[in-house]
Design an enzyme around this catalytic site. Structure first.
Site, PDB file in Angstrom:
ATOM      1  N   LYS A  81       0.838  -1.200   0.000  1.00  0.00           N
ATOM      2  CA  LYS A  81       0.000   0.000   0.000  1.00  0.00           C
ATOM      3  C   LYS A  81       0.870   1.247   0.000  1.00  0.00           C
ATOM      4  CE  LYS A  81      -3.716   2.135   2.736  1.00  0.00           C
ATOM      5  NZ  LYS A  81      -4.557   1.973   3.954  1.00  0.00           N
ATOM      6  N   SER A 157      -9.342   2.188   3.225  1.00  0.00           N
ATOM      7  CA  SER A 157      -8.413   2.890   2.362  1.00  0.00           C
ATOM      8  C   SER A 157      -7.422   1.976   1.661  1.00  0.00           C
ATOM      9  CB  SER A 157      -7.655   3.944   3.172  1.00  0.00           C
ATOM     10  OG  SER A 157      -6.836   3.334   4.154  1.00  0.00           O
ATOM     11  N   SER A 181      -9.625   0.073   7.400  1.00  0.00           N
ATOM     12  CA  SER A 181      -9.045   0.175   6.065  1.00  0.00           C
ATOM     13  C   SER A 181      -8.550  -1.133   5.472  1.00  0.00           C
ATOM     14  CB  SER A 181      -7.904   1.190   6.066  1.00  0.00           C
ATOM     15  OG  SER A 181      -8.412   2.485   6.252  1.00  0.00           O
TER      16      SER A 181
END
Length: 469
Positions: A81, A157, A181
């Protein structure tokens, strides 16, 4: 191997390497080809380093040829990420205000552990700006799409991470979770994840949101998540709050027979308003768990409504995190994030933050008390299924705390929690349950999840190759 290489789990890949049926170079190239085909549609990766990935794969192939792998992750493609420092790659956190040029000379602890374990780093996956919301779009990278239906969001996210795994762009992804997330996109993309106990996976650099946050895996299978969590866990001198290294191998003993567990089922935690399809799928899962021999009992809310506590703490953290930003930066940023920063600056104060911190302590106590009676807590993962890309919430649920009310409480308490796919809504989109364990109970959660997965295996997404006309 019967399946295409990009369809194989990490465990299947390493078995193929061990038996010399496939090589890390072949598996990595299959993922890179899949990325080339589908990323223009899905937009899961904001950076792909094909040369570096293939060079790592060559080194891994050589190790496997001499039967000297670094461990069970050697040669397995993994995405990172774009919130986590990764050596030689910019970490822009979905924001135009962070320039690509800079001193990118250090890995964050979880990335360093993957690299040291021989994992193949494919690239960086998309995130909303500064991971500040539960869907994945940003001024820097645009919108990421859900492989089950490319008109829908994958959540966030860690939305790029989940979309990458769900579409076969790699078997494993590393994401983060400070309010849901990991769990939100796993639920929306039909995948498994575990948010570990706070401090289980070390973190660096420090962030004001650090006491909420945890890094963890997103995967097709429970076994793969256990493999990656084993690699990620342990101490790091850069993180003063990291838990001590316990040498736990989470993949070992996954299939161990479980005793009868007492599970508390809360459909609303006292304040959520889930959609009918969500409750229908969760209640079907309850019956499945009872068929496995567990005792499931509906419970009242285990704690007082934590929404204001979370929001007051988050507001104070936001003021600290963005203290140096002003109009010049705001002009380039997501308007919703700018509005949140400005609102936080207007409303946050020391008294409200300290009061919320005290309330957080009480919520933690209430959950500790809950687990004196129940082994696990079960909730829906989300209050709704995935919704249209480009919006921050479905009609009637504009803010994430309305459609994702089940995840953030366990960032407050730092407890480990998993997302388990449990069926589909009437439109054929994934639904999931969340299972929460006491602090430090990752092994129990993984064993429980593996038992459920073996009894009721879930399907995998197949990405649509092009946008609709």
């Amino acid at each position: 191997m019967q399946n295409a290489l990009y369809e194989l789990t990490a465990a299947q890949l390493t078995e193929g390497y061990r038996t010399k049926k496939i090589t890390p170079v072949e598996a990595t190239q299959a993922c890179l080809d899949r990325i080339a085909d589908l990323n223009p549609v899905i937009n899961a990766f904001c950076l792909v380093d094909e040369a570096a990935a293939l060079a790592q794969a060559e080194q891994s192939t050589a190790r496997w040829q001499t039967n000297t792998p670094l461990g069970p992750l050697d040669g397995v493609p993994v995405s990172i990420k774009d919130l986590l420092l990764t050596k030689d790659w910019p970490t822009r956190r979905g924001s135009k205000v962070i320039p690509a040029e800079g001193d990118w000379s250090e890995d964050s602890p979880p990335v360093a552990r993957i690299r040291d374990a021989g994992g193949i780093l494919l690239g960086k996956t998309t995130t909303p700006e500064f991971a500040a919301k539960g869907v994945t779009d940003s001024p820097l990278t645009g919108a990421t799409r859900n492989p089950w239906d490319i008109t829908r969001t994958p959540g966030g996210s860690s939305g790029g991470a989940a979309a990458a795994v769900a579409s076969g762009m790699g078997p494993l992804a590393l994401g983060t979770d400070a309010g849901g997330s990991l769990r939100i996109p796993a639920a929306m993309c039909g995948l498994f994840t575990i948010k570990p106990t706070g401090g289980r996976v070390p973190s660096y650099p420090p962030t004001p949101y650090g006491s909420f946050a945890a890094s963890g895996p997103i995967s097709w299978s429970v076994e793969d998540a256990a493999i990656l969590l084993t690699v990620l866990s342990g101490d790091d001198w850069r993180d003063g709050s990291a838990l001590p290294l316990d040498s736990m191998d989470y993949a070992n003993g996954l299939n161990q027979d479980l005793r009868r567990l007492r599970i508390g089922w809360s459909p609303d935690l006292g304040f959520a308003r889930p959609q009918t399809a969500v409750l229908d799928a969760a209640e079907k899962a309850l019956g499945q768990l009872e068929a496995l021999g567990h005792l499931v009992e509906k419970v009242s809310a285990p704690f007082d409504n934590p929404t204001n506590t979370y929001e007051d703490l988050r507001a104070g953290m936001t003021v600290a995190a963005f203290a140096r930003m002003g109009d010049a930066q705001f002009a380039q940023m997501d308007p919703a994030l700018v509005a949140h920063i400005q609102e936080s600056r207007s409303n946050a104060n020391l008294a409200s933050y300290l009061a919320a911190d005290s309330a957080r302590t009480e919520i933690c106590r209430q959950m500790r008390q809950f687990h004196t009676e129940f082994d696990l807590l079960l909730t829906p993962a989300l209050a709704c299924t995935t919704f249209e890309v480009g919006i921050d919430g479905p009609m009637g649920m504009a803010e994430s705390r309305h459609w994702s009310p089940y995840t953030f409480p366990f960032n407050l308490t730092r407890q480990p929690a998993v997302t388990l796919p449990c069926g589909m809504d009437p439109n054929g989109l994934p639904l999931a349950i969340q299972v929460v364990g006491p602090l430090y109970s990752e092994m129990l959660l993984l064993q429980f999840s593996r038992q459920y997965e073996r009894a009721y295996p879930w399907n995998r997404a197949r990405a649509t190759p092009r946008l609709p006309e």
